[in-house]
Design an enzyme around this catalytic site. Sequence first.
Site, PDB file in Angstrom:
ATOM      1  NE  ARG A 152       0.183  13.046  10.288  1.00  0.00           N
ATOM      2  CZ  ARG A 152       0.545  13.599   9.133  1.00  0.00           C
ATOM      3  NH1 ARG A 152       1.602  14.388   9.095  1.00  0.00           N
ATOM      4  NH2 ARG A 152      -0.122  13.356   8.016  1.00  0.00           N
ATOM      5  CG  PHE A 172      11.988  17.686  -3.725  1.00  0.00           C
ATOM      6  CD1 PHE A 172      10.753  18.295  -3.910  1.00  0.00           C
ATOM      7  CD2 PHE A 172      12.093  16.314  -3.963  1.00  0.00           C
ATOM      8  CE1 PHE A 172       9.650  17.549  -4.307  1.00  0.00           C
ATOM      9  CE2 PHE A 172      10.990  15.573  -4.354  1.00  0.00           C
ATOM     10  CZ  PHE A 172       9.765  16.195  -4.532  1.00  0.00           C
ATOM     11  NE  ARG A 226      -8.905   8.156   5.155  1.00  0.00           N
ATOM     12  CZ  ARG A 226      -9.201   9.455   5.123  1.00  0.00           C
ATOM     13  NH1 ARG A 226     -10.133   9.905   4.312  1.00  0.00           N
ATOM     14  NH2 ARG A 226      -8.563  10.305   5.913  1.00  0.00           N
ATOM     15  CE1 TYR A 265      -3.533   2.672   0.300  1.00  0.00           C
ATOM     16  CE2 TYR A 265      -2.122   3.554   2.047  1.00  0.00           C
ATOM     17  CZ  TYR A 265      -3.169   3.697   1.160  1.00  0.00           C
ATOM     18  OH  TYR A 265      -3.863   4.885   1.114  1.00  0.00           O
TER      19      TYR A 265
END
Length: 391
Positions: free
Chosen positions: A217, A287, A227, A170
Amino acid sequence: MEVLKEWLGHPKELYNLAWFKMGGYKTVMPKMDQDVLSQSLCYKYLNQTGRTAALVIQMLDREVRHAVCIFYLVLRAMDTVEDDMTISLETKIPILQKFHSYLYQPEWRFMGSNDKDKQILEDFPTISLEFRKLDKVYQDVFADICPKVGLGLAKFLEKEVESMKDWDMYCYYGTALAFIGFSQIFSASKLEDPVIGQDVELVLSLGFFLQKTNIIRDYHEDQLMGREFWPREVWSKYAKKLSDLAKPENINKAVQCMNELIINALHHVPNILTFLSRVKNQSIFNFYAVAQVMAIATLAACYNNPQVFQGAVKIRKGQAITLMMDATNIQAVKAIMFQYLEEIYHKIPSMDPSSTRTQQIVTSVHSMTMAWHYMSIALKVTEKYVHADKY
């Protein structure tokens, strides 16, 4: 009073937050291409949906900034469809499976979302138009990654996260594939060497770490929205139902369950540090690095913290800004990582089932960091003598 005490305890964060609020961050951002901004609303949508991601994307060098912005928005649009629990499975599964094709359909948009980020679906023609303007080398990255993400997210709408393998899969579809795409964009731009986009195992670790942190979290929020992404293989050792972890009488078991998942996430840290040590371009390093140090800070805040099961646990705004300002080189990132690993180490409960493994991963990363530190010193000394011999 408690808030005041917290700020007084972190004066550097208070200063950096004030600097940021006053627009100081704009002084380190490259000049934006105003004609691109005026032609599309994409950067407006990026700022509305991306938060920290919006800043680091807009700080990228011009050669890759727009491609990364559009790639992020396309992935965020798919994520919005997946997350919106008001959209029926009969509607969202076909959308996700075919989403990559909408990039080539100028008029396609979706008006049936109630998500807070619904504007990127309602005005998807603006985003897809900007995609079609990109160089083919960047469009090819979208064509490779987006179908895989869409099919994977659709698959997990009808499949529960049962095993740890499922959890990794996932996370692979949810974020890790995105990092492969980002790395391919950077390699294609020639700002980075091809190895940045080719060393898949290392790149995936960045995505796994980020996604696992978010899933840990977001326990409370995901429960409210109906969910579930925590793997049954782990939580079933502590409760009959995942929702039972939020009950006061189960809080000790709940925290132990969460700690076990955090340890799983921390095993990605060595790969992350190895990958970052290979990144050459400053804006690209920023980034990658900012997201990773914010993730480790978040995990440290969540570790052994029962508040995760009652509401959102977030790092302080000043803390986030300070991390963003400090994580500009590999030595700084290693120091930040170890700082938060030490924080976790000192919070390990003696009776926690994962305590030994927690100690092992902290020790392992520390050893790795120290080895790099001594190697760096040795290389500098060698360079000094080699340089001296030339004269």
